[in-house]
Scaffold this motif. Structure first.
Motif, mmCIF file in Angstrom:
data_model
loop_
_atom_site.group_PDB
_atom_site.id
_atom_site.type_symbol
_atom_site.label_atom_id
_atom_site.label_comp_id
_atom_site.label_asym_id
_atom_site.label_seq_id
_atom_site.Cartn_x
_atom_site.Cartn_y
_atom_site.Cartn_z
ATOM 1 N N SER A 156 0.817 -1.217 0.000
ATOM 2 C CA SER A 156 0.000 0.000 0.000
ATOM 3 C C SER A 156 0.852 1.268 0.000
ATOM 4 O O SER A 156 0.350 2.365 -0.265
ATOM 5 N N GLN A 191 2.563 3.664 -4.584
ATOM 6 C CA GLN A 191 1.510 4.228 -5.421
ATOM 7 C C GLN A 191 2.160 5.074 -6.511
ATOM 8 O O GLN A 191 2.754 6.115 -6.235
ATOM 9 N N LEU A 192 2.072 4.610 -7.746
ATOM 10 C CA LEU A 192 2.702 5.321 -8.856
ATOM 11 C C LEU A 192 2.136 6.723 -9.035
ATOM 12 O O LEU A 192 2.873 7.678 -9.294
ATOM 13 N N THR A 193 0.826 6.850 -8.861
ATOM 14 C CA THR A 193 0.194 8.163 -9.036
ATOM 15 C C THR A 193 0.740 9.169 -8.024
ATOM 16 O O THR A 193 1.090 10.301 -8.382
ATOM 17 N N ALA A 194 0.812 8.749 -6.771
ATOM 18 C CA ALA A 194 1.330 9.633 -5.732
ATOM 19 C C ALA A 194 2.793 10.002 -6.006
ATOM 20 O O ALA A 194 3.205 11.152 -5.820
ATOM 21 N N GLY A 221 -6.376 13.234 -4.305
ATOM 22 C CA GLY A 221 -6.918 11.921 -3.953
ATOM 23 C C GLY A 221 -8.285 12.023 -3.306
ATOM 24 O O GLY A 221 -9.195 11.235 -3.602
ATOM 25 N N SER A 250 -8.762 3.237 -3.610
ATOM 26 C CA SER A 250 -7.609 3.750 -4.366
ATOM 27 C C SER A 250 -7.437 5.240 -4.179
ATOM 28 O O SER A 250 -6.316 5.754 -4.077
ATOM 29 N N ALA A 270 -5.993 5.877 -0.732
ATOM 30 C CA ALA A 270 -4.595 5.442 -0.700
ATOM 31 C C ALA A 270 -3.686 6.489 -1.316
ATOM 32 O O ALA A 270 -2.637 6.827 -0.765
ATOM 33 N N VAL A 271 -4.093 7.005 -2.477
ATOM 34 C CA VAL A 271 -3.288 8.042 -3.136
ATOM 35 C C VAL A 271 -3.168 9.267 -2.230
ATOM 36 O O VAL A 271 -2.108 9.877 -2.112
ATOM 37 N N VAL A 291 -0.775 8.294 0.836
ATOM 38 C CA VAL A 291 0.573 7.923 0.402
ATOM 39 C C VAL A 291 1.297 9.129 -0.190
ATOM 40 O O VAL A 291 2.508 9.285 -0.017
ATOM 41 N N TYR A 331 4.972 10.392 0.818
ATOM 42 C CA TYR A 331 6.044 10.632 -0.145
ATOM 43 C C TYR A 331 6.606 12.043 -0.003
ATOM 44 O O TYR A 331 7.824 12.254 -0.059
#
Length: 249
Positions: free
Chosen positions: A29, A32-35, A164, A180, A183-184, A187, A191
């Motif tokens: 979890s 996350q590529l988007t984040a 998100g 999802s 999560a974004v 996360v 980051y």
């Protein structure tokens, strides 16, 4: 290779991942590529916008110093200066001309050449101090991109969190999409804050220390050459340089 930097980075990431696992969370979890795209892409863009191309590229290249810092052999430099001083006392300043071409650093070569050319010691100091000042300013401007990244990353994390949550609000009617989006949101914050405090700001501070050491090495050379120009005794020069070095430790 600077092993402590590798240990620090691995240790920091491991602490977060292990902490997540101990709390019963899923390690996956955290990825996350988007984040990642929002935080790192947005931070890089902001830093590029505030910097000149040269400052940005130089700052990126200097990042390798974190793992392979430049080596400053102060003892060798002092021995070289003492050797030059002894040669100058025996054969005059012109006897140092043969050492000029041996200098790999352009700064050292220029300073020694000025001494050989008979430049007044205080004039030599004045000219080289201006060059040191310009060099230090350019270096610090380049290292500042990492400090700036440390300032922008948390904000980009908040931006990712808001995006998100917007995604969550748009899909309240579809519970399958809520996970999802949440999560974004969280996360991205991890980051942003994590990259700033585990990477960007520590890198900036380490580079600042290395730049300070690089500047001190140049000041050491100038101090020694000025003393040679004044015709001081090699023993006195050595004591002065060691005292100068102790002040910058």
């Amino acid at each position: 290779m600077d092993k402590i930097s590798i240990i620090a980075i691995i240790g920091g990431l491991a602490a977060i991942i292990v902490g997540q696992a101990l709390e019963g969370g899923h390690i996956g979890s955290l990825f996350q590529l988007t984040a990642f795209m929002i935080v790192i892409g947005g931070t890089a863009s902001a830093v590029m916008l505030q910097s000149t191309p040269k400052q940005f590229v130089t700052g990126l290249r200097m990042a390798r110093w974190v793992f392979q810092p430049p080596q400053f052999d102060h003892e060798k430099t002092i021995r070289d200066v003492i050797h030059w001083s002894q040669s100058a006392r025996k054969g005059g300043l012109l006897s140092l001309e043969g050492y000029v071409a041996q200098q790999q650093d352009p700064f050292h070569r220029k300073a020694l050449q000025m001494l050989v050319d008979g430049t007044e010691p205080e004039t030599l100091r004045s000219v080289m101090e201006v060059e040191i000042s310009m060099f230090e300013h350019a270096r610090r401007q380049s290292t500042r991109i990492w400090e700036s990244a440390g300032g922008y990353a948390p904000t980009m994390g908040i931006l990712g969190a808001v995006l998100g949550l917007i995604h969550v609000m748009e899909n309240l009617s579809d519970p399958s999409k809520l996970g999802s989006g949440i999560a974004v949101a969280f996360v991205a914050t991890i980051y942003g804050v994590g990259s700033a405090n585990l990477l960007f700001l520590p890198i900036a501070n380490k580079l600042k220390n290395l730049v300070a050491a690089e500047v001190a090495m140049r000041e050491l050379i100038v101090e020694g050459l000025v003393a040679i120009g004044h015709g001081e005794n090699p023993r006195i020069i050595e004591n002065r340089l060691r005292g100068f070095l102790a002040m910058h430790d």
